[in-house]
Scaffold this motif. Sequence first.
Motif, PDB file in Angstrom:
ATOM      1  N   GLU A  55     -27.896  12.882 -27.142  1.00 12.75           N
ATOM      2  CA  GLU A  55     -28.675  11.896 -26.395  1.00 12.75           C
ATOM      3  C   GLU A  55     -27.788  10.791 -25.839  1.00 12.75           C
ATOM      4  O   GLU A  55     -27.972  10.329 -24.709  1.00 12.75           O
ATOM      5  CB  GLU A  55     -29.765  11.294 -27.294  1.00 12.75           C
ATOM      6  N   ALA A  56     -26.779  10.357 -26.641  1.00 13.05           N
ATOM      7  CA  ALA A  56     -25.861   9.309 -26.174  1.00 13.05           C
ATOM      8  C   ALA A  56     -25.035   9.804 -24.982  1.00 13.05           C
ATOM      9  O   ALA A  56     -24.826   9.064 -24.006  1.00 13.05           O
ATOM     10  CB  ALA A  56     -24.939   8.883 -27.310  1.00 13.05           C
ATOM     11  N   ILE A  57     -24.553  11.050 -25.055  1.00 14.50           N
ATOM     12  CA  ILE A  57     -23.777  11.633 -23.951  1.00 14.50           C
ATOM     13  C   ILE A  57     -24.618  11.691 -22.676  1.00 14.50           C
ATOM     14  O   ILE A  57     -24.150  11.319 -21.581  1.00 14.50           O
ATOM     15  CB  ILE A  57     -23.266  13.038 -24.333  1.00 14.50           C
TER      16      ILE A  57
ATOM     17  N   ARG B 130     -27.412   9.963 -22.032  1.00 12.73           N
ATOM     18  CA  ARG B 130     -27.870   8.631 -21.622  1.00 12.73           C
ATOM     19  C   ARG B 130     -26.806   7.878 -20.840  1.00 12.73           C
ATOM     20  O   ARG B 130     -27.105   7.143 -19.890  1.00 12.73           O
ATOM     21  CB  ARG B 130     -28.290   7.832 -22.869  1.00 12.73           C
ATOM     22  N   HIS B 131     -25.528   8.059 -21.231  1.00 10.70           N
ATOM     23  CA  HIS B 131     -24.424   7.374 -20.562  1.00 10.70           C
ATOM     24  C   HIS B 131     -23.792   8.222 -19.460  1.00 10.70           C
ATOM     25  O   HIS B 131     -22.732   7.870 -18.923  1.00 10.70           O
ATOM     26  CB  HIS B 131     -23.361   6.961 -21.588  1.00 10.70           C
ATOM     27  N   ASN B 132     -24.442   9.353 -19.139  1.00  5.45           N
ATOM     28  CA  ASN B 132     -23.994  10.227 -18.049  1.00  5.45           C
ATOM     29  C   ASN B 132     -22.537  10.670 -18.190  1.00  5.45           C
ATOM     30  O   ASN B 132     -21.809  10.800 -17.197  1.00  5.45           O
ATOM     31  CB  ASN B 132     -24.187   9.523 -16.685  1.00  5.45           C
ATOM     32  N   MET B 133     -22.101  10.898 -19.445  1.00  8.39           N
ATOM     33  CA  MET B 133     -20.734  11.361 -19.665  1.00  8.39           C
ATOM     34  C   MET B 133     -20.615  12.855 -19.367  1.00  8.39           C
ATOM     35  O   MET B 133     -19.561  13.326 -18.941  1.00  8.39           O
ATOM     36  CB  MET B 133     -20.304  11.077 -21.108  1.00  8.39           C
TER      37      MET B 133
ATOM     38  N   CYS C 144     -21.289  19.665 -23.224  1.00 11.13           N
ATOM     39  CA  CYS C 144     -22.072  18.672 -23.980  1.00 11.13           C
ATOM     40  C   CYS C 144     -22.505  19.245 -25.323  1.00 11.13           C
ATOM     41  O   CYS C 144     -22.394  18.577 -26.369  1.00 11.13           O
ATOM     42  CB  CYS C 144     -23.283  18.253 -23.160  1.00 11.13           C
TER      43      CYS C 144
END
Length: 305
Positions: free
Chosen positions: A199-201, A203-206, A213
Amino acid sequence: MVGLKPSDVPPPLGVKMASAGAAACIADIITFPLDTAKVRLQIQGEKQAVGGIRYKGVFGTISTMVRTEGPRSLYNGLVAGLQRQVCFASIRIGLYDNVKNFYTGGKENPGVLIRILAGCTTGAMAVSFAQPTDVVKVRFQAQMNLNGVARRYNGTMQAYRQIFLNEGLRGLWKGTLPNITRNALVNCTELVTYDLIKEAILRHNMMSDNLPCHFVSAFGAGFVTTVIASPVDVVKTRYMNSPPDQYRSAINCAWTMLTKEGPTAFYKGFMPSFLRLGSWNVVMFVSFEQIKRAMMVSRRIEAPN
């Protein structure tokens, strides 16, 4: 949800459970030698080495086993291992999203505590159902295939039968408490960490929601899970593999390890545990995502217009 964006249509429960079981079997087949090496390292030290054989490191253990017992020894217990994953992963992973939704009443973006509770719940449910397969798997992995050394078991079904006849139903469910503790820890840490990292990846569009991913999320979940669950895993392995009356209980097993071998005994086999769990997570979660998507595409194609 594991493997789904909020905008996606959730797959049916049967699809998730079948995908989880199939993906876990694929992961087990690929990483089983690492799991066997982990078991051998974890039980080393509780009794005198058979044939003077000592294991050192994960790859040293694997090479020693191949040299002394043949390459097939790395897959001792694979049949029971696959039986375990069919019963175990389909429940602990396949039911995770549904149990999480049950606790939240269907609300999106549940908190960490809800995720942990859901992971612990499905992990405990899975162990309660699949424990006999784990007992047989561990015992097969622990037994040595050496000339002059008597084998405890000669086949998977014979092992179930012999354990039942010699130790009763309690023998088949031996180590259930430490295994529930271990797998509740593993499940909530593994699934929650995977959920949060992914979710963090996103959310921050990494990264986009694709294979890289899934790989990064699964690898991170594997490392965190190994650190937290390793002590309980060692106790579980030793207690399930032990003959009757060697330990009075799982707590007695842990106390014996602490007094005789010191606290480092609880992290025996850490590197193979991490290599196995990290690689297992990568293969399982990537396979799970792809199998689940393929099954959903297949359902849409077959559905009448």
